[in-house]
Structures are given as C-alpha cells and as structure tokens.
Motif scaffolding. Structure first.
Motif, mmCIF file in Angstrom:
data_model
loop_
_atom_site.group_PDB
_atom_site.id
_atom_site.type_symbol
_atom_site.label_atom_id
_atom_site.label_comp_id
_atom_site.label_asym_id
_atom_site.label_seq_id
_atom_site.Cartn_x
_atom_site.Cartn_y
_atom_site.Cartn_z
ATOM 1 N N THR A 146 56.538 -43.313 -2.136
ATOM 2 C CA THR A 146 56.115 -42.166 -2.955
ATOM 3 C C THR A 146 55.278 -41.178 -2.082
ATOM 4 O O THR A 146 54.330 -41.714 -1.694
ATOM 5 C CB THR A 146 55.382 -42.858 -4.143
ATOM 6 N N LEU A 147 55.798 -40.086 -2.252
ATOM 7 C CA LEU A 147 55.170 -38.912 -1.287
ATOM 8 C C LEU A 147 54.763 -39.241 -0.021
ATOM 9 O O LEU A 147 53.696 -38.589 0.455
ATOM 10 C CB LEU A 147 53.710 -38.998 -2.221
ATOM 11 N N MET A 158 51.440 -37.063 4.373
ATOM 12 C CA MET A 158 51.407 -37.544 2.869
ATOM 13 C C MET A 158 51.687 -36.160 2.348
ATOM 14 O O MET A 158 50.924 -34.917 2.540
ATOM 15 C CB MET A 158 50.210 -38.149 2.617
ATOM 16 N N TYR A 159 52.153 -35.891 1.000
ATOM 17 C CA TYR A 159 52.383 -34.859 0.323
ATOM 18 C C TYR A 159 51.108 -34.319 -0.142
ATOM 19 O O TYR A 159 50.127 -35.046 -0.694
ATOM 20 C CB TYR A 159 53.287 -35.085 -1.017
ATOM 21 N N ASP A 160 50.762 -33.006 -0.168
ATOM 22 C CA ASP A 160 49.540 -32.492 -0.448
ATOM 23 C C ASP A 160 49.195 -32.193 -1.862
ATOM 24 O O ASP A 160 50.172 -31.550 -2.395
ATOM 25 C CB ASP A 160 49.558 -31.270 0.397
ATOM 26 N N CYS A 161 48.467 -32.875 -2.635
ATOM 27 C CA CYS A 161 48.415 -33.008 -3.991
ATOM 28 C C CYS A 161 48.146 -31.570 -4.646
ATOM 29 O O CYS A 161 48.326 -31.387 -5.663
ATOM 30 C CB CYS A 161 47.694 -34.151 -4.392
ATOM 31 N N LEU A 164 52.216 -39.226 -10.496
ATOM 32 C CA LEU A 164 52.205 -40.127 -9.398
ATOM 33 C C LEU A 164 50.690 -40.417 -8.840
ATOM 34 O O LEU A 164 50.087 -41.177 -9.470
ATOM 35 C CB LEU A 164 53.142 -39.557 -8.384
ATOM 36 N N TYR A 165 50.303 -40.297 -7.485
ATOM 37 C CA TYR A 165 49.239 -40.170 -7.097
ATOM 38 C C TYR A 165 48.372 -39.139 -6.871
ATOM 39 O O TYR A 165 47.223 -39.209 -6.514
ATOM 40 C CB TYR A 165 49.367 -40.865 -5.696
ATOM 41 N N CYS A 166 48.657 -38.158 -7.582
ATOM 42 C CA CYS A 166 48.067 -36.829 -7.601
ATOM 43 C C CYS A 166 47.143 -36.561 -9.042
ATOM 44 O O CYS A 166 47.982 -36.342 -9.807
ATOM 45 C CB CYS A 166 48.739 -35.776 -7.246
ATOM 46 N N PRO A 167 45.992 -36.741 -8.989
ATOM 47 C CA PRO A 167 45.277 -36.234 -10.378
ATOM 48 C C PRO A 167 45.168 -34.864 -10.446
ATOM 49 O O PRO A 167 45.363 -34.201 -9.708
ATOM 50 C CB PRO A 167 43.900 -36.802 -9.915
ATOM 51 N N LYS A 168 45.309 -34.406 -11.882
ATOM 52 C CA LYS A 168 45.261 -33.089 -12.177
ATOM 53 C C LYS A 168 45.978 -31.979 -11.389
ATOM 54 O O LYS A 168 45.871 -31.112 -10.980
ATOM 55 C CB LYS A 168 43.771 -32.638 -12.046
#
Length: 304
Positions: free
Chosen positions: A60-61, A98-101, A212-216
């Motif tokens: 994931t991400l 890693m994907y930038d949230c 996923l792992y990204c809040p807001k």
C-alpha cells in the motif's frame, strides 16, 4: 563494542561484495497511459532476462526501493533468481518513495493491474520466456486479482505466482480498524462516496477524508469505493481458486498487519497448484533473518 565493530564491518563488507558480484542492479523505465513507470532490475550473476524474471509488486502506497523489496532483490539474486521491482505510479508519473499524502488520490486497482501488465509485456520484449509475478501485502491482493481475472487468458509467459503476506479484506473488520485508527465511521464515508459514483461524480474529490494510511486526505469518490470493494479485488484468498498457475503463498507467522490470513485461507477454495509456506515468527515485512527464510522459499518454488 569496538571488538564487535571490527568483526562486524568485514562481515558487512563481504555481504555487500557478494551482492555486487551476484547481481547487476539498474533502473529501468517505460511509459504507460502517458505516465513514466520506474523499476529496478537486478540480474543474478551470469544471468540475463532471457533466463527468466520475477516481477515484484510492493504494498500500500509504497515503492520499489522499500526495505522488503530491496532485501528480496538481494536475497533472490544470491539464489540465482533475477528480479524486477516495480513502483506503481498511483497516478503520478515517475513516482519515487512513499506516496505523498498531500497529493489527491485518484488511483485504482484497475490502474495497478494495467501497469503490472505493461511490465509483463516489457519483460517479454526483452526476451523473457519465463515470467513470475510476486506481490507483497496489498500488492499480493493485486497480483492475485490480476492473475485470477485473466483466468485461462493469462499470458502464457507467466509461469508462477507468489503472494507474500497478501492482503485480506472484510468490510466489517475494516470499519472496526478505521474507527480505532481514525475515530471515524467508514460506512458513512463509503456511503457518501458510493452516492457520488452513482450520480456520475466518481472523479470528484472527497476532502478531509481518512483514506488508507493518509489522514484528512483528498480522494476521488471512485477511488474510495474501489479500495473498499467487497467483490474480491482487495482480498487475495478469494482469488486463489481462479488462478490458473502454480501459486506460492508465504505467510508471516507473526504478522501484525494481515492478522486473519490463516483463518481466511482455511475457508476458501484454492488452485490445484497452491502451496502454503509459513515463516514462524516473521512480521509483515519479514525483517532480519526471516527475510532469508522468505528468499529460500521463493527461490525453491521458482527454480523447481
């Protein structure tokens, strides 16, 4: 301590030298759907792509240079297995790390499957007559979905499938985890996203939405629905019976992320070529010496 360092440093240097001698690692790139896709090719010593290639898909991400991918490439090269670790674009050309949230999420499982397919075609163009695909965590679910959805139409060059601590998905359990992690109601967010998709607004962004792992985060309604779909695309065990190739599933005995994998595997049908190996004590990332057990299991399955 100094005595330990004097002993450890030559050992570390010898490990690095062994990897340098057993693999030639180099970046590779292709363009698909207008986006640059990046991978890291590690050929085992004395091998070429024509001798076979195992494509590695991250979780994931994540990305191709995360620790488990690097460790797998090193360990497998030492066992005479050449690999290509790919970075899924997640909608971003030449994505690194890693994907930038902070970035809006507009990616999908279908996009990941198209990119896996593009790398398979690339490997064939380079002369690979024997191709395997390995997926870790969410990548495992995506690889399983890729292979199962193709069924009998799966590219004949693809000989084997490897799933490493693959993701499972149950909406009720996901809602509990979502509540525990974010203090929010997954079902309410999902209902809103589904309504937007039904109204033809799947490309519109949900804002301040935990994803996923990204809040807001900012996430397209269609992406939110896709990653919570209950049709099996997010759940590796439910795909096993449809895979028309030998499958190795390596479970982590101490997995703290995919905690229900043994129970899920016990209750599903499996392909005739299915094999399960459990690495006792390993965490989700197979850190430390557990990575050696993982590489042993994969190399044995790949070369037999």
């Amino acid at each position: 301590m100094r005595g330990f360092l004097r002993q450890a440093l030559p050992f570390a240097a010898s490990v690095l030298l062994l990897f340098a001698l057993s693999a030639r690692a180099e970046p590779v790139r292709l363009v698909q759907d207008g986006r640059g896709l990046d991978g890291e090719l590690a050929l085992a010593g004395g091998k070429s792509i024509k001798d076979g290639l195992l494509i590695l898909v991250h979780g994931t991400l994540a990305h191709s240079r995360m620790e488990i991918m690097r460790a797998l490439q090193q360990g497998l090269a030492q066992r005479d297995v050449s690999t290509l670790a790919i970075t899924l674009s997640l909608g971003i050309s030449d994505r690194k790390g890693m994907y930038d949230c902070a970035q809006p999420h507009r990616h999908s499982n279908a996009q990941a499957l198209r990119e896996i397919d593009a790398w398979v075609a690339w490997a064939q163009q380079q002369g690979a007559a024997s191709i395997g695909i390995l997926g870790h965590s969410r990548g495992g679910a995506q690889v399983a979905h890729y292979a199962a959805s193709a069924g009998d139409r799966l590219n004949p060059a693809i000989k084997k499938i490897v799933l490493v601590a693959p993701m499972t998905f149950d909406l009720a359990a996901a809602a509990q985890d979502y509540k525990a992690h974010y203090g929010a109601d997954l079902n309410a967010a999902l209902a809103k996203a589904e309504a937007m998709v039904r109204a033809g607004k799947g490309d519109e962004l949900l804002t301040d939405t935990d994803f996923l792992y990204c809040p807001k985060a900012k996430v397209a309604a269609a992406s939110f629905v896709d990653y919570h779909a209950t049709d099996g695309r997010n759940d590796a065990p439910s795909q096993l019976a449809g895979i028309k190739r030998p499958v190795l599933l390596v479970a982590a005995g101490g997995d703290e992320v995919v905690r229900n994998l043994p129970q899920r595997l016990a209750g599903v049908a499996k392909t005739a070529g299915f094999r399960l190996v459990t690495v006792d004590g390993a965490d989700h990332m197979f850190q430390d010496l557990y990575g050696e057990d993982l590489a042993d299991a994969i190399a044995s399955f790949w070369t037999e």
